[in-house]
Design an enzyme around this catalytic site. Structure first.
Site, PDB file in Angstrom:
ATOM      1  N   SER A  61     -41.775  63.840 -56.322  1.00  0.00           N
ATOM      2  CA  SER A  61     -42.146  64.636 -57.380  1.00  0.00           C
ATOM      3  C   SER A  61     -41.621  64.533 -59.129  1.00  0.00           C
ATOM      4  O   SER A  61     -42.204  63.970 -60.167  1.00  0.00           O
ATOM      5  CB  SER A  61     -43.730  65.099 -57.311  1.00  0.00           C
ATOM      6  OG  SER A  61     -44.562  64.164 -56.347  1.00  0.00           O
ATOM      7  N   LYS A  64     -41.049  62.233 -60.872  1.00  0.00           N
ATOM      8  CA  LYS A  64     -41.707  61.207 -62.275  1.00  0.00           C
ATOM      9  C   LYS A  64     -41.486  61.838 -63.334  1.00  0.00           C
ATOM     10  O   LYS A  64     -41.976  61.276 -64.478  1.00  0.00           O
ATOM     11  CB  LYS A  64     -43.354  61.610 -62.026  1.00  0.00           C
ATOM     12  CG  LYS A  64     -43.634  61.402 -61.051  1.00  0.00           C
ATOM     13  CD  LYS A  64     -45.104  62.562 -59.855  1.00  0.00           C
ATOM     14  CE  LYS A  64     -46.084  61.469 -58.901  1.00  0.00           C
ATOM     15  NZ  LYS A  64     -45.409  61.815 -57.459  1.00  0.00           N
ATOM     16  N   TYR A 189     -40.115  53.097 -56.760  1.00  0.00           N
ATOM     17  CA  TYR A 189     -40.881  54.236 -56.809  1.00  0.00           C
ATOM     18  C   TYR A 189     -40.508  54.948 -55.539  1.00  0.00           C
ATOM     19  O   TYR A 189     -40.493  56.329 -54.914  1.00  0.00           O
ATOM     20  CB  TYR A 189     -42.368  54.098 -56.372  1.00  0.00           C
ATOM     21  CG  TYR A 189     -43.298  55.397 -56.547  1.00  0.00           C
ATOM     22  CD1 TYR A 189     -43.985  56.101 -57.279  1.00  0.00           C
ATOM     23  CD2 TYR A 189     -43.901  55.619 -55.264  1.00  0.00           C
ATOM     24  CE1 TYR A 189     -44.180  56.996 -57.271  1.00  0.00           C
ATOM     25  CE2 TYR A 189     -44.674  56.853 -55.124  1.00  0.00           C
ATOM     26  CZ  TYR A 189     -45.227  57.553 -56.276  1.00  0.00           C
ATOM     27  OH  TYR A 189     -44.842  58.967 -55.993  1.00  0.00           O
ATOM     28  N   TYR A 241     -49.190  69.544 -59.483  1.00  0.00           N
ATOM     29  CA  TYR A 241     -50.762  68.958 -58.658  1.00  0.00           C
ATOM     30  C   TYR A 241     -51.758  69.986 -59.630  1.00  0.00           C
ATOM     31  O   TYR A 241     -52.213  69.866 -60.250  1.00  0.00           O
ATOM     32  CB  TYR A 241     -50.501  69.233 -57.321  1.00  0.00           C
ATOM     33  CG  TYR A 241     -48.991  68.428 -56.417  1.00  0.00           C
ATOM     34  CD1 TYR A 241     -48.389  67.331 -57.256  1.00  0.00           C
ATOM     35  CD2 TYR A 241     -47.972  69.609 -56.075  1.00  0.00           C
ATOM     36  CE1 TYR A 241     -47.560  66.504 -56.844  1.00  0.00           C
ATOM     37  CE2 TYR A 241     -46.788  68.854 -55.642  1.00  0.00           C
ATOM     38  CZ  TYR A 241     -46.129  67.436 -55.728  1.00  0.00           C
ATOM     39  OH  TYR A 241     -45.151  66.924 -55.248  1.00  0.00           O
ATOM     40  N   VAL A 259     -42.818  67.714 -53.329  1.00  0.00           N
ATOM     41  CA  VAL A 259     -42.682  67.785 -51.644  1.00  0.00           C
ATOM     42  C   VAL A 259     -41.355  67.724 -51.097  1.00  0.00           C
ATOM     43  O   VAL A 259     -41.494  68.054 -49.739  1.00  0.00           O
ATOM     44  CB  VAL A 259     -43.678  66.991 -51.120  1.00  0.00           C
ATOM     45  CG1 VAL A 259     -45.128  66.914 -51.717  1.00  0.00           C
ATOM     46  CG2 VAL A 259     -42.862  65.925 -51.271  1.00  0.00           C
TER      47      VAL A 259
END
Lengths: 305, 305, 305, 305
Positions: A61, A64, A189, A241, A259
């Site tokens: 992540s 992102k 992705y 998160y 993660v």
């Protein structure tokens, strides 16, 4: 600083026992849960590494943030936030309910999976290959590390098991948030999640954000200061998160976790930090990594609040 | 009976103006919204048709009943209801939230899309082609109509635009409700929705259910009486989307509707009914079709309650 | 029949061990979890009791059926269903989310707590006392039991601990479903839940419903046949909490359960049944009571489907 | 500064036309929607007012900040956050669903109604009167304004119509988040919302927070620096209802709005700001107030990011 980092790594390593490595992507379960490392890049040009700072891991992540920056460069904030909202949520990172129950049906922010998939679709490039080539080039430029590439074992593992992300993507396809070939967007992705880095690499990305979009070591501007501010703001409200609120209170630094065990933290006008510890808590954040950042923030008074 | 049906069709045709044909599957939008027809097959062998009873339409959700019957024959109730619950829901037929928020994450019943996709996956046949061949053969056997086939224009239209169903399927793949090749299962699902029938065909399926699993005209048993009962029960509690409760109160017959405009209704021990009227209300049910069944139920006292 | 009932009670009593008495209303936790009884009133005037059929218990949610009947008599179906929907739900009986997320914000049906509180508010009588006096009089008239009254210990226990119901009621007050004094409406609701009956009493209410609104023993009409049909229909789709779908499949009789351990079941044109067994399953239904009804339905072929 | 403020007020006043005054609390609907004012208190002792800075309005949700500070002083952070989470949410400020669907059933943060009611219950004082006396004394001490009191017309209006808040409170009573007399806690909550202030008063509270808990004009410490930091952090992540994320991006200052039209903003180490403009947008925030803060932040580079 070196002594401080050494001390912090040493007495927080015990917390690695309290977490578990991610297993839902089978390839990630091979990580060594006792790893813990940190790398700091200050804006005046100093760099410090401690512990397992040179172990490679996949961004997951954390990518992102890179995607959001590139989507902003390619489209501008107006177009990006027309597709993706910027509101934090207490839902989990892979939640699908909010796509159905909210009106309009936009992903809530670019730091949850649905929003990041939408951001990926906005990156220029008519195919996965083109998009990912640009993402890699952009990442190498920021980090100054030309070796950065994709861990294809992790990529294949994500692609094979990524049905929840597929559900998110097809849902957004049905509501018009996504257009075009869903599997191609998902490939891009999954690939960006599988970019392999070390603490040093993410510390350098963070340093650029901390320095308002300019690489501190070269003076090169990567993104406009306004975009750097947008990105750091969204990292604060949405970066960890559904533990973002607690991280803001306890650490108070714009941060983004993955993660794979990494946490990237950008202290405005002071430093970029990369932390790695693959043992995760229930919310998907590095257990010991959180402890390391909490202590470092307290010791150096890094909270922006 | 013929006079009654004629009168009912005539003075309910005006209600077709109150609805709209389905447009989310582009091919369905070509239907004539003023069509209205009915066909009745009594258990003592009489058949009556009125209005546009011989116009072809695609089964859409009515196929969920056929699929459930075949899934029960192939697996038995225990295995089917281990995968799919049998509880009615006030959510819409394509809702995804309940897959996320309920525990365990089973589709709520076989009459909503998620549950029907799961039921399709349980039908024997190692590929879409094998499954659909068996579904067609089964449907032709019940109806005695060897001409029954798939409308491939509708199938292609559903497949191209069926991203919401794709999201449901991949979500279920991620939680283990589905296994195997999702696109292949979806092809079978889209194909069964695209099976083309007339009021007569669905009235015959309903007559078999009304006759406890035996074809009234030949005495041939199609499914065990216990399975026929299960299917009729689930039609009452879940058959008319989120209008099932109201349909039970106003009509009181086990029924199943489809967005193609059909409604199939099985009056236990009395008759099977097929209705067709493609102008739909907001909940996806045939506006005039509901009126026709309401009046017929009142006139002949058909409610099971 | 007597022999059948005796046999059914005997070999299902073991299932009382699998459940627990309700504890969230402290007074209910005093029940004897091994109790199990049944009472049957056939429409040709026979009555049969077995097991603990004469033990008193409070109606709890079974009173929702009585309230609905009286609300229909006082207001007519149109006005009642303007305030309360008639759709089954897979949510729990005390769920509040659906009041917020659905549009319009009506309670989903009169068999869940929110809907029953709304129905109570519709019963004529300017205060709790007046409403409850009418409910008691109505219940005594149907059952022919003039001794029926309120268990005030249970009432006080419900009132003291009924904060969840208070939340539902104030929520409905905020959206205009309820008007007037919420605490007064809640008192009437808690009191009707605390009406004390035996299996015999609820079997008689069920017999009246099975007999289309007429007391079988006297021929007196209590409610119009149309209202009896509405009530039985809603019992099928919504009567057993979020286990209604499964009960319809396994038992197939209009039924209504209460957390006091009672289940009332009305077999159209055949009989009324009252069952009592206070050991409940996770969904709030009598564990052994469900087994008793399942076996009785199978033995006598009572399913309406 | 005075010139800047004057210019900002003048050319943003037109935006008051785009919003509406709150009407769900009838008394608030009497506000003049064209009002717009600002007051700034810098940490070096300067104060500036422009526009309608001396018009009185009720704090409404701005009081949630005062309550949180007092709850922290009375109980310490550990106990407060055992009852109330610190996670931002994209739900509306009066949402009840998340209380039901999340586990454990804690209010998500102290800036939404449920969390603020819980925080109110934690303030020492055995009754509403005692609690509110302490809240008023605390507010007068921070602002240095001994005239601050409650607008009882607004209080009565809130109490009479506050059924949604009552539902939240009774729900939390049912899950144990609240204990004791719910109506008494609600009275304290409604009263604190009805505390009447001007822009000057809230600018002074903000200045104390900006100054890490110390009154800039007297040097008196009101709360520990750590608590001031917690409060400012939660204002960033949760302070502007479900528009907090956007406010963080566009303004970047810890802020808290109220439906009375006020916005309080604390710029760390620089200044406290109070804005008033009762015309609200759909999310409940002052339309013109947001524009004023956006421009001021841009002109003086106030964003913390």
């Amino acid at each position: 600083m070196q002594i401080l980092l050494s001390s912090i790594i040493n007495h927080n390593r015990k917390y690695t026992e309290l977490g578990e490595v991610a297993t839902y992507i089978p390839e990630l379960s091979k990580a060594n849960k006792n790893h813990l490392g940190i790398y700091v890049v200050t804006l005046d040009g100093e760099e410090y590494g401690e512990g397992d700072f040179d172990v490679k891991f996949t961004m997951q992540s954390i990518s992102k943030v890179v995607t959001l920056m590139l989507a902003l460069l390619d489209n501008g904030p107006e177009k990006v936030f027309e597709k993706i909202d910027m509101e934090p949520t207490a839902d989990t990172f892979n939640s699908i309910s909010s796509l159905e129950t909210r009106n309009p049906q936009k992903p809530l922010n670019p730091m949850i999976n649905s929003g990041a998939i939408a951001a990926t679709s906005l990156i220029y490039g008519e195919s996965c290959d083109k998009k990912i080539e640009r993402i890699l080039k952009f990442t190498r430029k920021i980090t100054g590390n030309k070796e950065i590439g994709i861990n294809y074992d992790v990529f294949r593992s994500e692609k094979e098991t990524g049905h929840r992300n597929r559900a998110l993507a097809y849902y957004m396809r049905s509501t018009g948030v996504l257009t075009g070939d869903v599997e191609d967007i998902l490939d891009a992705y999954f690939m960006q999640c599988s970019i392999e880095v070390t603490c040093k690499d993410i510390a350098r990305i963070a340093a650029m954000l901390a320095n308002n979009g300019i690489l501190p070591w070269s003076g090169e501007r990567i993104i406009p200061a306004q975009y750097a501010r947008i990105v750091k703001t969204i990292m604060v409200t949405c970066g960890m998160y559904d533990e973002s609120g607690e991280f803001a209170v306890k650490v108070g630094i714009p941060g983004k976790s993955g993660v794979g065990g990494g946490i990237m933290a950008a202290v405005p006008n002071r430093m970029g930090i990369g932390v790695f510890g693959p043992a995760l808590n229930k919310k998907g954040n590095s257990v010991a990594g959180l402890k390391v950042l909490e202590e470092l923030s307290r010791e150096l008074d890094l909270s922006i609040f």
